[in-house]
Design a protein around this motif. Structure first.
Motif, PDB file in Angstrom:
ATOM      1  N   ARG A 347     -22.190 -29.602   5.536  1.00  0.00           N
ATOM      2  CA  ARG A 347     -21.365 -29.261   6.753  1.00  0.00           C
ATOM      3  C   ARG A 347     -20.431 -30.389   7.141  1.00  0.00           C
ATOM      4  O   ARG A 347     -19.267 -30.459   7.252  1.00  0.00           O
ATOM      5  CB  ARG A 347     -21.807 -28.530   7.971  1.00  0.00           C
ATOM      6  N   GLN A 351     -16.444 -30.854   6.818  1.00  0.00           N
ATOM      7  CA  GLN A 351     -15.510 -31.049   7.902  1.00  0.00           C
ATOM      8  C   GLN A 351     -14.697 -32.466   7.489  1.00  0.00           C
ATOM      9  O   GLN A 351     -13.695 -32.392   8.075  1.00  0.00           O
ATOM     10  CB  GLN A 351     -16.579 -31.262   9.271  1.00  0.00           C
ATOM     11  N   GLU A 355     -10.779 -32.399   7.269  1.00  0.00           N
ATOM     12  CA  GLU A 355      -9.605 -32.990   8.375  1.00  0.00           C
ATOM     13  C   GLU A 355      -9.083 -34.382   7.387  1.00  0.00           C
ATOM     14  O   GLU A 355      -7.949 -34.695   7.876  1.00  0.00           O
ATOM     15  CB  GLU A 355     -10.602 -33.733   9.290  1.00  0.00           C
ATOM     16  N   ARG A 369      -5.835 -23.952   8.087  1.00  0.00           N
ATOM     17  CA  ARG A 369      -6.109 -23.088   9.218  1.00  0.00           C
ATOM     18  C   ARG A 369      -7.151 -21.855   8.837  1.00  0.00           C
ATOM     19  O   ARG A 369      -8.048 -21.828   9.814  1.00  0.00           O
ATOM     20  CB  ARG A 369      -4.836 -22.427   9.824  1.00  0.00           C
ATOM     21  N   ARG A 372     -10.778 -23.781   8.807  1.00  0.00           N
ATOM     22  CA  ARG A 372     -11.003 -24.079  10.069  1.00  0.00           C
ATOM     23  C   ARG A 372     -11.425 -23.031  10.727  1.00  0.00           C
ATOM     24  O   ARG A 372     -12.470 -22.780  11.428  1.00  0.00           O
ATOM     25  CB  ARG A 372      -9.929 -24.660  10.835  1.00  0.00           C
ATOM     26  N   GLU A 373     -10.928 -21.565  10.748  1.00  0.00           N
ATOM     27  CA  GLU A 373     -11.175 -20.580  11.415  1.00  0.00           C
ATOM     28  C   GLU A 373     -12.978 -20.127  10.826  1.00  0.00           C
ATOM     29  O   GLU A 373     -13.519 -19.670  11.582  1.00  0.00           O
ATOM     30  CB  GLU A 373     -10.196 -19.454  11.118  1.00  0.00           C
ATOM     31  N   SER A 375     -14.838 -21.949   9.506  1.00  0.00           N
ATOM     32  CA  SER A 375     -16.031 -23.030   9.711  1.00  0.00           C
ATOM     33  C   SER A 375     -16.396 -22.857  11.269  1.00  0.00           C
ATOM     34  O   SER A 375     -17.633 -23.719  11.226  1.00  0.00           O
ATOM     35  CB  SER A 375     -15.146 -24.353   9.288  1.00  0.00           C
ATOM     36  N   GLU A 376     -15.865 -22.492  12.108  1.00  0.00           N
ATOM     37  CA  GLU A 376     -16.171 -22.775  13.363  1.00  0.00           C
ATOM     38  C   GLU A 376     -17.257 -21.810  13.695  1.00  0.00           C
ATOM     39  O   GLU A 376     -17.398 -20.585  13.225  1.00  0.00           O
ATOM     40  CB  GLU A 376     -14.956 -22.624  14.229  1.00  0.00           C
TER      41      GLU A 376
END
Length: 376
Positions: A347, A351, A355, A369, A372-373, A375-376
């Motif tokens: 993870r 990440q 980024e 996007r 990110r969605e 992964s959160e």
């Protein structure tokens, strides 16, 4: 009974259940094999269905003199296929070696289908594969009632291939316990399988050969003994050497799988396929495609096979829960699942890559996007 022939449908051979989810190669590509056999005037080794030239053409694709187009089954260096086919025409067994996801099983199946017309003589290697799976077993009801006899003997796929002069496949040979692996030594060197309980032996007839697949970078691997390895001619299947080659492989296989599952074709889906392939290659290689940024690699292999799975899953999402167009949101969850195998270490790798690389890449905003969605 016959049906239209394309890469996922073919004439029934009698061995396939109606609408088989995954037909055997000799059934799925029966039309191509028949076309090759009809126009193949080159010498064929004993009991081969096709000549070595035709077998290589079947795997690599091409156009026949009558205009029949043979679809490529393997996209890679031609010489690799030629060496593999010529090995099977000798008395040496063939070992297809490579990291997971380099199409070893796919190639072995199609080689067996083209050479023997039957890819179903198969031993699947696991940590629990017993010696009987390679040699022979017994029907214990017959054994108890009448003692050791030919009727009580249950031949393995290897024994059947020896008796009939066919090609047998041993998948994931390095997962088989070492002592069981070595039961192949006599078979491959002497071309004989002793049956001491009956005081007999089975001698391989002309046409018999064995294809094994193996990798040495996965968990649960048992090294091959030097004695066994000497019985094989080893052919290493490499990862695709370019992004475009890997994109072509993924797009082709996703199309075939999608048709077999009745999924609609995805307009403009090639953009997402290229994105998935690029992500996998960069994380696999530890550097971005332009060579400017080094990145950490996760614990998984991120193979071409995994890219095919991610895109196929995305295609199903877009077909059933979207508008039928493959979009970043359809593949993001699959990419995350493929990359993050170790929840802690992977993870962090993902990440950082997201980024440092994805966020800054022009035209990848929607993909960033979507990732990110999930992964959160």
């Amino acid at each position: 009974m016959s049906v239209s022939v394309d890469p996922t449908s073919a004439e029934s051979t009698g061995n396939e259940p109606p609408e088989a989810l995954r037909p055997h190669a000799e059934a799925a590509f029966a039309g191509e094999l028949a076309a090759l056999a009809a126009q193949d005037d080159r010498p064929r080794p004993a009991r081969w269905k096709l000549s070595p030239w035709a077998v290589a053409t079947y795997l690599l694709g091409g156009a026949l003199p009558d205009g029949t187009v043979i679809s490529p089954k393997y996209v890679g260096p031609r010489r690799i296929v030629e060496v593999a086919v010529s090995t099977l025409a000798t008395d040496r067994a063939l070992l297809l070696l490579g990291v997971p996801g380099t199409a070893k099983t796919w190639v072995s199946e199609h080689l067996a289908a083209a050479v023997s017309g039957d890819s179903t003589l198969l031993v699947q290697g696991t940590a629990g594969t017993p010696e009987e799976a390679i040699r022979y077993g017994w029907n214990y009801a017959q054994l108890l009632a009448h003692g050791p006899s030919r009727d009580a003997l249950v031949p393995s796929p290897v024994m059947r291939a020896m008796a009939d002069g066919m090609t047998v496949r041993v998948e994931e040979l390095t997962r088989v316990p070492a002592d069981v692996q070595d039961t192949l030594i006599t078979i491959l060197s002497e071309k004989t399988l002793p049956v001491p309980e009956l005081g007999q032996e089975v001698q391989a007839v002309r046409g018999f050969n064995l294809i094994a697949t193996a990798n040495d970078r996965d968990r649960g691997v048992n090294e091959l003994s030097s004695a066994l390895r000497r019985r094989f001619n080893t052919v290493v299947l490499p990862l695709p050497d370019s992004v475009e080659a890997e994109v072509d492989i993924v797009a082709r296989r996703v199309g075939q799988i999608g048709r077999s599952l009745d999924l609609p074709t995805a307009p403009d889906g090639i953009d997402e396929i290229r994105r998935v392939v690029t992500v996998f290659r960069e994380l696999r290689d530890g550097v971005t495609s332009d060579g400017r940024t080094k990145v950490k690699s996760p614990s998984g292999t991120l193979s071409t096979a995994e890219a095919i799975s991610v895109v196929t899953g995305g295609l199903a999402l877009s077909a059933h829960f979207g508008d039928g167009v493959l979009r970043p949101g359809d593949v993001a969850a699959g990419v995350l699942g493929a990359v993050v195998r170790d929840p802690a270490a992977d993870r962090v790798v993902w990440q950082e890559y997201l980024e440092a690389v994805v966020r800054e890449r022009a035209g990848w905003t929607d993909f960033y996007r979507a990732c990110r969605e999930v992964s959160e």
